[in-house]
Design a protein around this motif. Structure first.
Motif, mmCIF file in Angstrom:
data_model
loop_
_atom_site.group_PDB
_atom_site.id
_atom_site.type_symbol
_atom_site.label_atom_id
_atom_site.label_comp_id
_atom_site.label_asym_id
_atom_site.label_seq_id
_atom_site.Cartn_x
_atom_site.Cartn_y
_atom_site.Cartn_z
ATOM 1 N N LYS A 33 5.604 -14.937 11.475
ATOM 2 C CA LYS A 33 6.868 -15.420 10.676
ATOM 3 C C LYS A 33 8.007 -16.062 11.040
ATOM 4 O O LYS A 33 8.919 -16.545 10.709
ATOM 5 C CB LYS A 33 7.321 -14.268 10.089
ATOM 6 C CG LYS A 33 7.320 -14.108 8.857
ATOM 7 C CD LYS A 33 6.985 -14.630 7.846
ATOM 8 C CE LYS A 33 7.716 -14.619 6.196
ATOM 9 N NZ LYS A 33 6.832 -15.019 5.365
ATOM 10 N N LYS B 283 2.174 -10.552 13.567
ATOM 11 C CA LYS B 283 1.909 -10.682 12.028
ATOM 12 C C LYS B 283 3.912 -11.134 12.212
ATOM 13 O O LYS B 283 4.319 -12.322 11.529
ATOM 14 C CB LYS B 283 1.747 -9.415 10.725
ATOM 15 C CG LYS B 283 -0.046 -9.724 10.724
ATOM 16 C CD LYS B 283 -0.322 -10.742 10.148
ATOM 17 C CE LYS B 283 -2.149 -11.183 9.653
ATOM 18 N NZ LYS B 283 -2.193 -11.593 9.251
ATOM 19 N N SER B 284 4.413 -10.608 12.171
ATOM 20 C CA SER B 284 5.789 -9.785 12.662
ATOM 21 C C SER B 284 6.012 -11.563 12.827
ATOM 22 O O SER B 284 7.212 -11.596 13.237
ATOM 23 C CB SER B 284 6.558 -8.920 12.730
ATOM 24 O OG SER B 284 6.135 -8.854 14.262
ATOM 25 N N GLU C 118 4.586 -4.204 4.242
ATOM 26 C CA GLU C 118 4.661 -4.193 3.160
ATOM 27 C C GLU C 118 3.815 -5.331 2.355
ATOM 28 O O GLU C 118 3.384 -5.283 1.961
ATOM 29 C CB GLU C 118 6.251 -4.182 2.363
ATOM 30 C CG GLU C 118 6.500 -4.084 0.932
ATOM 31 C CD GLU C 118 8.077 -4.081 1.352
ATOM 32 O OE1 GLU C 118 8.381 -3.467 0.713
ATOM 33 O OE2 GLU C 118 8.556 -5.465 1.971
ATOM 34 N N LYS C 119 3.928 -6.371 3.578
ATOM 35 C CA LYS C 119 3.432 -7.399 2.619
ATOM 36 C C LYS C 119 1.756 -7.040 2.888
ATOM 37 O O LYS C 119 0.698 -7.317 2.039
ATOM 38 C CB LYS C 119 3.043 -8.688 3.695
ATOM 39 C CG LYS C 119 2.449 -10.595 3.440
ATOM 40 C CD LYS C 119 2.987 -10.989 3.957
ATOM 41 C CE LYS C 119 1.792 -12.281 3.298
ATOM 42 N NZ LYS C 119 2.415 -13.170 4.318
ATOM 43 N N PHE C 120 0.955 -6.326 3.835
ATOM 44 C CA PHE C 120 -0.251 -5.768 4.224
ATOM 45 C C PHE C 120 -0.885 -4.678 2.807
ATOM 46 O O PHE C 120 -1.558 -5.337 2.509
ATOM 47 C CB PHE C 120 -0.841 -5.091 5.690
ATOM 48 C CG PHE C 120 -1.768 -4.800 5.764
ATOM 49 C CD1 PHE C 120 -3.132 -5.781 6.031
ATOM 50 C CD2 PHE C 120 -1.711 -3.185 5.641
ATOM 51 C CE1 PHE C 120 -4.197 -4.954 6.660
ATOM 52 C CE2 PHE C 120 -3.651 -2.931 5.644
ATOM 53 C CZ PHE C 120 -5.002 -3.546 6.008
ATOM 54 N N LYS D 290 8.055 -5.479 7.192
ATOM 55 C CA LYS D 290 7.712 -6.484 6.163
ATOM 56 C C LYS D 290 6.395 -6.941 6.314
ATOM 57 O O LYS D 290 5.604 -6.669 5.368
ATOM 58 C CB LYS D 290 8.894 -7.685 5.987
ATOM 59 C CG LYS D 290 10.110 -7.087 5.963
ATOM 60 C CD LYS D 290 10.357 -7.102 5.314
ATOM 61 C CE LYS D 290 12.365 -6.493 4.300
ATOM 62 N NZ LYS D 290 12.159 -6.466 2.452
ATOM 63 N N ALA D 291 5.502 -7.491 7.497
ATOM 64 C CA ALA D 291 4.541 -7.265 6.966
ATOM 65 C C ALA D 291 3.487 -6.043 7.588
ATOM 66 O O ALA D 291 2.240 -6.594 6.546
ATOM 67 C CB ALA D 291 3.671 -7.577 8.920
ATOM 68 N N GLU E 168 0.886 -5.047 -0.068
ATOM 69 C CA GLU E 168 0.112 -5.774 -1.365
ATOM 70 C C GLU E 168 -0.622 -6.179 -1.150
ATOM 71 O O GLU E 168 -1.405 -6.184 -2.638
ATOM 72 C CB GLU E 168 1.712 -6.689 -1.834
ATOM 73 C CG GLU E 168 3.085 -5.636 -1.845
ATOM 74 C CD GLU E 168 4.138 -6.766 -1.885
ATOM 75 O OE1 GLU E 168 3.537 -7.679 -1.237
ATOM 76 O OE2 GLU E 168 5.163 -6.191 -1.718
ATOM 77 N N GLU E 169 -1.349 -7.260 -0.640
ATOM 78 C CA GLU E 169 -2.173 -7.752 -0.187
ATOM 79 C C GLU E 169 -3.710 -6.573 -0.330
ATOM 80 O O GLU E 169 -4.269 -7.267 -0.282
ATOM 81 C CB GLU E 169 -2.569 -8.602 1.269
ATOM 82 C CG GLU E 169 -0.897 -9.794 1.541
ATOM 83 C CD GLU E 169 -1.101 -9.875 3.056
ATOM 84 O OE1 GLU E 169 -1.967 -10.194 3.745
ATOM 85 O OE2 GLU E 169 -1.066 -11.513 2.468
ATOM 86 N N ASN E 170 -3.880 -5.758 0.036
ATOM 87 C CA ASN E 170 -4.414 -5.275 0.006
ATOM 88 C C ASN E 170 -4.927 -4.455 -1.293
ATOM 89 O O ASN E 170 -5.555 -2.324 -0.912
ATOM 90 C CB ASN E 170 -5.729 -4.574 1.551
ATOM 91 C CG ASN E 170 -5.591 -4.928 2.406
ATOM 92 O OD1 ASN E 170 -6.079 -6.076 1.913
ATOM 93 N ND2 ASN E 170 -4.128 -5.710 3.426
ATOM 94 N N ASP E 171 -3.092 -4.100 -1.628
ATOM 95 C CA ASP E 171 -3.771 -3.203 -2.754
ATOM 96 C C ASP E 171 -3.413 -1.367 -1.998
ATOM 97 O O ASP E 171 -3.895 -0.629 -3.105
ATOM 98 C CB ASP E 171 -4.661 -3.053 -4.122
ATOM 99 C CG ASP E 171 -3.931 -2.720 -5.536
ATOM 100 O OD1 ASP E 171 -2.989 -2.770 -5.935
ATOM 101 O OD2 ASP E 171 -5.621 -2.317 -5.784
#
Length: 70
Positions: free
Chosen positions: A67, A63-64, A7-9, A4-5, A11-14
């Protein structure tokens, strides 16, 4: 969860999944199943992903954990 971390990275960095797969030398199927939680990443795969994303190996662990603990 570490995936999930990741995936979020992404998304945040396109960063597209296809791009990550190419840079990491992994199949789209492998990454897709891992991000959906249907398979676990091996340590080797994790290292390849961190290298492809140019982040230290502990980055997604930290990061995980943040969270989980917040």
């Amino acid at each position: 969860m570490i995936v999930k971390a990741i995936e979020k990275f992404m998304e945040e960095n396109d960063i597209k999944q296809v791009s990550l797969c190419e840079k990491a030398g992994l199949t789209e199927h492998c990454i897709s199943l891992a991000l959906k939680g249907k398979r676990k990443l091996s340590i080797d795969e994790y290292v390849k992903i961190c290298t492809a994303l140019n982040v230290p190996y502990e980055y997604f662990f930290i990061k995980s954990r943040r969270k989980v603990n917040s």
